[in-house]
Design a protein around this motif. Sequence first.
Motif, mmCIF file in Angstrom:
data_model
loop_
_atom_site.group_PDB
_atom_site.id
_atom_site.type_symbol
_atom_site.label_atom_id
_atom_site.label_comp_id
_atom_site.label_asym_id
_atom_site.label_seq_id
_atom_site.Cartn_x
_atom_site.Cartn_y
_atom_site.Cartn_z
ATOM 1 N N ARG A 178 -51.109 -6.309 40.912
ATOM 2 C CA ARG A 178 -51.031 -7.171 39.733
ATOM 3 C C ARG A 178 -51.833 -6.624 38.554
ATOM 4 O O ARG A 178 -51.655 -7.093 37.426
ATOM 5 N N ASN A 179 -52.719 -5.672 38.814
ATOM 6 C CA ASN A 179 -53.668 -5.268 37.777
ATOM 7 C C ASN A 179 -53.635 -3.781 37.434
ATOM 8 O O ASN A 179 -54.560 -3.273 36.807
ATOM 9 N N THR A 180 -52.567 -3.091 37.849
ATOM 10 C CA THR A 180 -52.445 -1.660 37.558
ATOM 11 C C THR A 180 -50.999 -1.347 37.180
ATOM 12 O O THR A 180 -50.119 -2.214 37.237
ATOM 13 N N HIS A 181 -50.755 -0.083 36.833
ATOM 14 C CA HIS A 181 -49.373 0.363 36.614
ATOM 15 C C HIS A 181 -48.604 0.471 37.924
ATOM 16 O O HIS A 181 -47.379 0.612 37.915
ATOM 17 N N GLY A 182 -49.314 0.452 39.045
ATOM 18 C CA GLY A 182 -48.649 0.513 40.344
ATOM 19 C C GLY A 182 -49.491 1.271 41.348
ATOM 20 O O GLY A 182 -50.514 1.872 41.016
ATOM 21 N N ILE A 183 -49.038 1.235 42.604
ATOM 22 C CA ILE A 183 -49.718 1.927 43.691
ATOM 23 C C ILE A 183 -48.680 2.746 44.445
ATOM 24 O O ILE A 183 -47.597 2.253 44.761
ATOM 25 N N ARG A 184 -49.008 3.989 44.731
ATOM 26 C CA ARG A 184 -48.126 4.872 45.470
ATOM 27 C C ARG A 184 -48.725 5.161 46.853
ATOM 28 O O ARG A 184 -49.933 5.233 47.002
ATOM 29 N N ARG A 185 -47.861 5.354 47.821
ATOM 30 C CA ARG A 185 -48.276 5.724 49.174
ATOM 31 C C ARG A 185 -47.540 7.020 49.491
ATOM 32 O O ARG A 185 -46.411 7.014 49.955
ATOM 33 N N LEU A 186 -48.176 8.163 49.212
ATOM 34 C CA LEU A 186 -47.501 9.453 49.302
ATOM 35 C C LEU A 186 -47.477 10.009 50.716
ATOM 36 O O LEU A 186 -46.599 10.793 51.048
ATOM 37 N N GLY A 187 -48.469 9.668 51.537
ATOM 38 C CA GLY A 187 -48.460 10.123 52.915
ATOM 39 C C GLY A 187 -49.278 11.362 53.194
ATOM 40 O O GLY A 187 -49.273 11.867 54.317
ATOM 41 N N SER A 188 -49.991 11.868 52.189
ATOM 42 C CA SER A 188 -50.892 13.007 52.376
ATOM 43 C C SER A 188 -52.125 12.767 51.526
ATOM 44 O O SER A 188 -52.061 12.841 50.295
#
Length: 262
Positions: A178-188
């Motif tokens: 809710r408070n960022t441009h987004g979150i990524r889960r890249l896996g490394s």
Amino acid sequence: MQFTQVTNQVIEVSKQAGAFIREQRRIFDPAKIEYKGLNDLVSYVDKTAEEMIVSGLKDILPEAGFITEEKTINKTGERFNWIIDPLDGTTNFIHGMPIFSVSIALKEYDELVVGVVYEVNFDECFYAWKDSPAYMNGKEIKVSNDDTLAKSLLATGFPYYDFTKQAAYLELFAELMRNTHGIRRLGSAAVDLAYTACGRLEGFYEYNLNAWDVAAGILIVKQAGGEVVNFSGGEECMETRELVATNGKITQELLNLIQKYF
């Protein structure tokens, strides 16, 4: 010791291992997957790549010891120790997802002095050594200048075997969504750190990481002008297995939220 030359040699070792990994991805048979534990996957590719890396690094510093994920060698050095993840992102590799890397760091006593992260698919090599700038494929890199979470893109990793903190982790995840441009889960994790160093991400946080996942990336982030701390704000990241890496401008704001749940 001149760590510039050592770093260049480590880059070559990482690229040789990367070429092997890239070729194996083309012909890999999923039936050859092994399980080290719950959701903890490994294959002959990890083990063979590690053996290649160890062999190459022995030629650079014959006296050095090794801390490796696949434990293909048992040797501790008095002054120097290599910290190696031959294939960070094994699950991505096995499933044909395009982010996985080779991560190699060198420690002199208790100090990280060389770090190399080679992202295999995009042929991007991130590296730094003691007192140097950070680089990607020969070009100097720096962390981003965004100074608030509201303008930040973050990365994290999800627990895959220790779920004791899962509820708190998901609550934190929801608040950051809710408070960022987004979150990524890249896996490394190694790539997450490299991307923080070059400004593609403003920050990365995760717990239950091992030294071989993060050692090289920690040095690269710091040499790129970033900051790396644990969830309490201290410097002992590999010891506590908690890591927050940022561009140095959003550290406290991110820590405030993390500490709300941890």
